[in-house]
Each structure stands twice: as structure tokens, then as C-alpha cells.
Scaffold this active site. Structure first.
Site, PDB file in Angstrom:
ATOM      1  CD  GLU A 119      -4.522  -5.674   2.815  1.00  0.00           C
ATOM      2  OE1 GLU A 119      -3.322  -5.790   3.076  1.00  0.00           O
ATOM      3  OE2 GLU A 119      -5.262  -4.786   3.319  1.00  0.00           O
ATOM      4  CD  GLU A 122      -3.146  -0.956   2.077  1.00  0.00           C
ATOM      5  OE1 GLU A 122      -4.278  -1.317   1.737  1.00  0.00           O
ATOM      6  OE2 GLU A 122      -2.889  -0.467   3.207  1.00  0.00           O
TER       7      GLU A 122
END
Length: 772
Positions: free
Chosen positions: A255, A181
Site C-alpha cells: 500500500e 496488516e
């Protein structure tokens, strides 16, 4: 995608000298699908962290994953878990990643590896090594040469240990992640390129990928690195955003959130199961691949739980409302997931039956009859002219006592620039106050002194912040300590209380009624006829850390929501068991027991030791002119608003006047404040200065969710027991005056109420003040 395939081809060429066994498979990124041995492969993946599961239970949990319908598991490597001390790597016991991969392969599961260097995952510091913070000016997750050199050494070690576990060498690892991320954190594609090359150089020849939240996909994007998108809802919108930056290749959710993690003092999170199943079925039907984060959350044993930004410590329980519970139990969410998965199996796949649950037991109440006071068990101090952060003393976790002498004098305030995270202040052994990072309360009134006195500042740390720029989270005393406005001069002793294997065995216990004053270690011996899973009841205790048979079990805090600590059966034994509890505020009753079920949602804010440190605030907008009055559009995209002219202030107020759907609710996933260059202002000193309404009964809709960097949780005005109407106001106190050039607002995802329409923005220094 051409540069991506060139990179993968180069990696394969560089490693062509590595022997290939007959059992090797091929795994490739196709134009539309993943291809395993040339056949379409839809990755039904679930996240499970081996460090959060007892090693003895790895096979059981992996069998559950397989029975739920997964064909792949995703596993993080937490860098600081394997290299807690510089240059000393540990791959043994619960850290044995190779054994975890081998068991997964034996159970018919493939593996996606996420080696960092940064992980997040509500893990201490996001997995980054604490000792990097000994460098005052180091820039983590950047091209800072010191960070890159340490990262290269780590990834080389990962390649050495886990390279043979790749699918190209007969192992189960199909893919490996580069960073994590990063688009939320930065926008340096060269940095991502450096890490990509390190992964290749370290021996990874499987496809490599990067993941980002929907709104951050372009930041740091490289077309030679496969991208996947993370989200908790709205797969169609998120995949459309992914297609805007990556035109072909399989659609992948890196995710997918069935629940959420818990922080101390906020309600336990439960996911929306019907929404989760609906979104999961959408991906299954569309042929998209995904990873359920978490399939099984487990426990952040010991002191490995991190902290959300700006500072919201995470609970040790990482149950996550996952389909497989913290203790490996299954229920409706598991069964419904399994049923759904069963409809979309690939040719030749079948679902095995779930394994039986692990045995569980209750333990009758027992007393803690011995205690060892911290102040009677101090090591030799390290002496410095001024207090330093803990990392400078070579300590990454636990507590530290700072001690000096102060002269005689009248009553005066003691102030510290910054203190991470909590501190109990004593003068000549008498407690006079508490400092608390949550509210940025770093000021305590000291009484008058007729003679020179000993000043003690006992600092207790929770996890290093694991998200955002605030990962530069040094612990202990940061900056000057002042008494009556003047810096305290003279020598300071720093007593290292790492709460580790070197400290606990040398504690000197006494009968509990004879132990000294202040925080104590309490010890009990419990005789058991059998060893099985249980949940240690901690409701009568205050705040601290628990050990069982020398194993650091968990942090605890009576404010909740977690009121028990999960003890795996293999960590107990027939016969005598030693349980040690460090309590920093003192127990109501020094006893405990073991339950067959956990207590995960019992909030008790009335027990917060910081209650009463500060008064409630009130809003002061009368006569203040708004900096901006405008409207948001209805779409779900991030809203970036620039002011025509930067303004200065220490407080930022969003006044929401109405909603897009006319309902009384306001909701924000994330509110970020930008400086004059359009960059995010550090959240390190931020607090919520004022909020008129926040839901804390039906769900965790606390205002602090709007500034923690996580777009899957949110601030939501009350709805369970009341529905106050607009206007709704939220004030962020920045902790110091800043130049503000605009802001970014992320709406709550999905088709949910609360999207704001008309609003005003105020910036100033006294928009929210403490009540008299």
C-alpha cells in the site's frame, strides 16, 4: 524463502486435478523479481474497490487505471458486503467480483485479490461480519474456534467463486493476500498459518502474501508466506526494514499512499504530490513493485463507511486525493503519474488514451414537502429485562430506540456505562440532552418528574471501528443505565430502526408542516430531463442518511469536511426521482440542489450538536513529579520505552521539551501506551484530555491522529497561522485507571520537522481537568 516455495509447490500439487486451459499463464516469485510466463514483471498496481464504484462505471474506472500506467489493480473483498446475513452470500450487482475481474482482464489489467477475512480500508468493521459480535467473548482475528470456523466458510466461498479467476486457470488474479496488516494487531504466527492453509484448501494456487506496516513486519511473520511492506513515504527505509526479515524475493510496497481518507470534523486530506511522485519514481527505478492505495477511492455508499480508532467516524466520500477522483475525474496528479509511468514501461507495453469523463449536471433547488417522524413510525418492540447491544437484537446498522418507564422523582443524572455511538434522550417526548461517544459523554441531567414518565434513548450508529483491538465494536447500549446512581429496573422495549429496504417503504408521510416532533425522514420528488452525475448539496441539513430512488447513498453531517453527496448518473432517471433524507437534528431549511462539483473541505465546527457538552480542559502539572525524564535518539525507528516500575493512572502526559532540529514543531505519528506486560492498552475509552497546540488549518494535524493506530497520519503542532514554541504537551485520557508499564512512540516518517528530542512523562488521575 525455501518454505515459501515448498508451500507454493504443495498448493499446485493439491490442485493438479483442476483442468488447465491453453490460455493459462504462469506467475512466480523469483529470487529478485516476479516472473510472468518466465519474464521479469514489475507490478505497477493500484487499489480500486468495486464496492465503492457504481457497477456501470467499472469499465470506465479500469480504463483510467490502464491509461495512468498501471498493469495491475488490487481489489478487496469486504466479507460483510457479501455475507451481511449469516450464510447468505451475495455476488450480484455491485458485489459481482467475478464480473469486475473479467472486465479488468478485458482491459489488459491483472488483479491482486485481498479476500480478508479482515480488510480495514475504512470500511465498516474492516469488513468483518457484525453478527459475529453477538458472541460476548469472541476474539476476532484470532484462533478462537468460532472465528476460525466462520472464516473457513467464507474463504471456501471465495475459492468457489473466484478460484476460476486465478491466472493458473485462465483468469487475471496473479496473487492473493492472507489477512491484512495482522502485525499491527497481533503476533500469532500460528493464526497466520491457519489462514494460509485455509486459502490453499479453498483452491488458491497462486502465490499468497501478507502485508504489514514497516514497524510490524516481524509480528506474526512466517517464512513460508511472502511478505510485502506498506508505507506512505521513505521507500528506501521501508524496503531496508523488509530485507531485515525477508532476505530475497522482489521488493513490494503493498500500500503506497498518494493521499489519505477523511473523518468527520477534521480537514479534508490532500497528499503531497511532489513527495508522492518522487517516492514512486524511486520504486520504478529500483525495479520494486507497488500498489497505489488508492488509485481511485470512490465512495463508501450507504452506511459502509467505518470509523477510525478510538472513535472517529469516516466520511462517505473516499476521494482519498487519489489520482482518479471520487467521481472518476483526472487532473495534474493523474497526468504526472501517467507521464512518470510511461518512462518505465515493460517491453511491449503502451499507454492508451484516457476515456472521456462521465457527464455531469446541476439540479436547481428543490423542496422536501413531505416528512415522516421516527416516533410516529416505530415497529413493534422487542422486550427485554435490560437493554442489550444492537447485535443481540439481530441488527448491524442504523438506529435503535430504547424505551422504558421511570418513576416520579427529583432531577437526577442519567448515566450509561458505554453508548455506541450517539443518543438523543427524551422524557415524555421532550428532548433533554445528547450523548456522544467521541468525547465519552454518557451523562445527561434529567428534569424532575411529578409522575411516571417515558424515557426514550434514540441511538444512532456510525460505522463499526475498522482498526485495532477496537474492532470488537458492539453498537447501542453497553452496560447498565442508571438514574441518580441506581440502575433502572423494569422492562425495556427495543425498536429496530435498521434504515433498510424493509423500513423505508412502509413509512407514513405527511405534509412537512404537519409531521410529528423529533427526528424525521424528509421526502422530495425531483423531475429531471436527463440523468447524469451530480453532487447533492447537504449544507442546510444536520446529520443523518440519504437515499436516492431507494438506493442508500451516503451518510452526511454538516460539521464537514464533506458537504455534498456524490450521486452517480445511473442511479438517477429521466422523469421523477425520489430523494429521502433522514435528519436526526433537524434541517435549517428542508431543501437541496445538485452541483457539478463536490464540496469536500468545508469545516463548520460551530454546527456540531455536541458543542458545549463539555468545557475546555486545562493542564495541572504543578507539583506532579514525572515518571520519566529522558531523550529520544534521532533515528526514525519506533521508540519503545519501558518504565522501571509500572505505575497506575487514568491519564498519560507526554511533555516534549524540544526538537531534534531546534524548530518549534512537534509531531507524532502514533503514541501507544503499554500495560505491565508490554501489551497495548485498549483504546476503546480513550480521548484526548489536553493538547496545547494542533494544526487544523494547513492540514489535519489533530491530536487524535496520535492515537488512531494509523502511522501515515500524525499529530502536528500549529504551523500555518502560528508557531508556538516548546514545550508541547499531549494528555491522553484512558477513560479508567490502568497499570502502565511504558509506551511506544512512532515518529512521523520521512525528512519532516517535528521529531521530539528531550521529554518528560507524567501519569496520574487529574493531569488535565475541565475548566470551571
Amino acid at each position: 524463502m525455501s518454505r515459501l516455495f515448498q508451500t507454493l509447490t504443495l498448493a499446485a500439487t493439491l490442485l493438479s486435478a483442476v483442468p488447465v486451459t491453453a490460455a493459462d499463464h504462469t506467475f512466480k516469485i523469483g529470487k529478485k523479481d516476479f516472473l510472468l510466463d518466465g519474464q521479469r514483471f514489475q507490478m505497477r498496481c493500484g487499489e480500486i474497490h468495486f464496492g465503492r464504484v457504481p457497477r456501470e462505471y467499472w469499465r470506465h474506472r479500469l480504463q483510467l487505471c490502464k491509461a495512468m500506467g498501471l498493469n495491475t489493480v488490487c481489489a478487496y473483498l469486504f466479507w460483510n458486503f457479501h455475507e451481511f446475513e449469516e450464510g447468505r452470500y451475495d455476488w450480484s450487482g455491485r458485489r459481482d467480483a467475478v464480473e469486475f475481474c473479467k472486465i479488468a482482464q478485458e482491459e489488459g489489467l491483472w488483479v491482486v485479490l485481498r479476500p480478508g477475512p479482515y480488510a480495514c480500508a475504512e470500511w465498516d468493521g474492516g469488513g468483518l461480519r457484525w453478527w459475529l459480535l453477538k458472541n460476548d467473548d469472541i476474539a476476532l482475528r484470532s484462533r478462537d474456534p468460532r472465528f476460525l470456523a466462520a472464516t473457513k466458510a467464507w474463504l471456501n466461498e471465495v475459492g468457489r467463486v473466484l478460484g476460476p479467476q486465478q491466472v493458473t486457470h485462465g483468469g487475471p488474479i496473479l496473487m492473493a493476500q492472507v489477512e491484512n496488516e495482522y502485525g499491527f494487531y497481533g503476533n500469532d504466527a500460528r493464526y497466520m498459518g491457519e489462514l494460509l492453509q485455509m486459502m490453499i484448501d479453498s483452491g488458491f494456487d497462486v502465490p499468497l502474501f501478507a502485508c504489514n506496516p514497516r514497524g510490524n513486519l516481524r509480528n506474526g511473520f512466517r517464512d513460508d508466506l511472502f511478505s510485502v511492506v506498506n508505507f506512505g513515504s521513505d521507500p528506501a527505509g521501508s524496503f531496508a526494514a523488509l530485507r531485515e526479515v525477508q532476505k530475497d524475493g522482489p521488493l513490494v510496497c503493498g500500500e503506497f499512499y498518494p493521499g489519505w481518507f477523511d473523518t468527520w470534523g477534521a480537514p479534508h486530506h490532500l497528499g503531497d504530490t511532489s513527495r508522492y511522485l518522487s517516492d514512486l519514481e524511486y520504486m520504478l527505478k529500483e525495479g520494486a513493485s507497488f500498489s497505489i492505495y488508492m488509485a481511485h477511492g470512490g465512495t463508501s455508499f450507504g452506511m459502509w463507511a467505518g470509523a477510525d480508532r478510538p472513535f472517529k467516524p469516516d466520511t462517505s466520500s473516499y476521494d482519498y486525493d487519489a489520482p482518479i477522483s471520487e467521481a472518476g475525474w483526472i487532473g495534474d496528479k493523474f497526468d504526472q503519474t501517467r507521464e512518470l509511468m510511461g518512462k518505465y514501461l515493460l517491453p511491449g507495453e503502451t499507454l492508451p488514451e484516457p476515456p472521456a469523463p462521465m457527464p455531469v449536471m446541476s439540479v436547481p433547488e428543490f423542496e422536501f414537502t413531505e416528512a415522516a417522524a421516527i416516533f410516529d413510525n416505530l415497529p413493534r418492540p422487542l422486550v427485554t429485562p435490560a437493554p442489550q447491544v444492537m447485535e443481540k437484537y439481530g441488527q448491524g446498522h442504523g438506529a435503535m430506540l430504547y424505551r422504558t418507564k421511570i418513576p416520579a422523582g427529583p432531577a437526577a443524572p442519567l448515566e450509561i456505562d458505554q453508548l455506541h455511538d450517539f443518543a438523543w434522550i427524551r422524557v415524555d417526548g421532550e428532548e433533554v440532552g445528547i450523548m456522544d461517544r467521541r468525547s465519552q459523554r454518557f451523562k445527561v441531567a434529567l428534569p424532575g418528574r411529578e409522575k411516571e414518565a417515558v424515557l426514550d434513548i434514540l441511538v444512532h450508529t456510525m460505522g463499526h471501528v475498522n482498526f485495532g483491538k477496537e474492532i470488537h465494536d458492539r453498537k447501542g447500549i453497553l452496560g447498565a443505565v442508571k438514574l441518580g446512581g441506581d440502575e433502572i429496573k423494569g422492562q425495556w422495549g427495543a425498536y429496530k430502526l435498521a434504515l433498510d429496504d424493509t423500513q423505508l417503504p412502509v413509512l407514513k408521510y405527511q405534509p412537512a408542516d404537519q409531521a410529528g416532533e423529533g427526528p424525521k425522514f424528509w421526502r422530495a420528488t425531483v423531475s429531471l430531463e436527463k440523468a447524469a452525475d451530480t453532487f447533492l448539496d447537504l449544507r442546510s441539513w444536520g446529520m443523518g442518511v440519504v437515499w436516492v430512488n431507494g438506493q442508500c447513498l451516503a451518510r452526511y453531517w454538516n460539521i464537514g469536511p464533506t458537504q455534498t453527496a456524490y450521486i452517480p448518473g445511473p442511479w438517477l432517471k429521466e422523469g421523477e426521482n425520489e430523494i429521502v433524507i433522514l435528519d436526526l437534528v433537524g434541517p435549517e431549511k428542508p431543501s437541496s440542489s445538485g452541483h457539478e462539483k463536490p464540496i469536500l473541505n468545508d469545516l463548520r465546527p460551530e454546527l456540531d450538536f455536541a458543542r458545549g457538552l463539555g468545557s475546555k480542559t486545562e493542564l495541572k502539572l504543578d507539583g506532579v513529579e514525572p515518571v520519566l525524564e529522558a531523550s529520544f535518539d534521532r533515528d526514525k525507528k519506533d521508540k519503545v520505552v519501558d518504565f522501571n516500575k509500572p505505575v497506575k493512572g487514568s491519564q498519560f502526559c507526554l511533555e516534549a521539551l524540544n526538537s531534534q532540529d531546534g524548530k518549534p514543531y512537534a509531531a507524532i505519528a502514533e503514541l501507544d501506551i503499554l500495560d505491565g506486560r508490554g501489551q497495548s492498552i485498549s483504546h476503546a475509552k480513550w480521548t484526548i484530555g489536553y493538547v496545547d497546540s494542533q494544526e487544523m488549518v494547513g492540514e489535519d494535524g489533530s491530536a487524535s491522529n496520535a492515537i488512531n493506530g494509523q502511522t501515515s497520519d500524525f499529530w502536528h503542532s500549529e504551523w500555518k497561522n502560528a508557531s508556538p514554541d516548546y514545550p508541547h504537551r499531549l494528555v491522553i485520557d484512558l477513560g479508567q485507571q490502568e497499570t502502565i508499564g511504558g509506551f511506544k512512540l512512532v515518529p512521523r516518517s520521512g525528512h519532516n520537522p517535528g521529531d521530539i528530542k528531550d521529554y518528560r512523562i507524567y501519569v496520574g488521575d487529574g493531569l488535565a481537568v475541565e475548566k470551571e
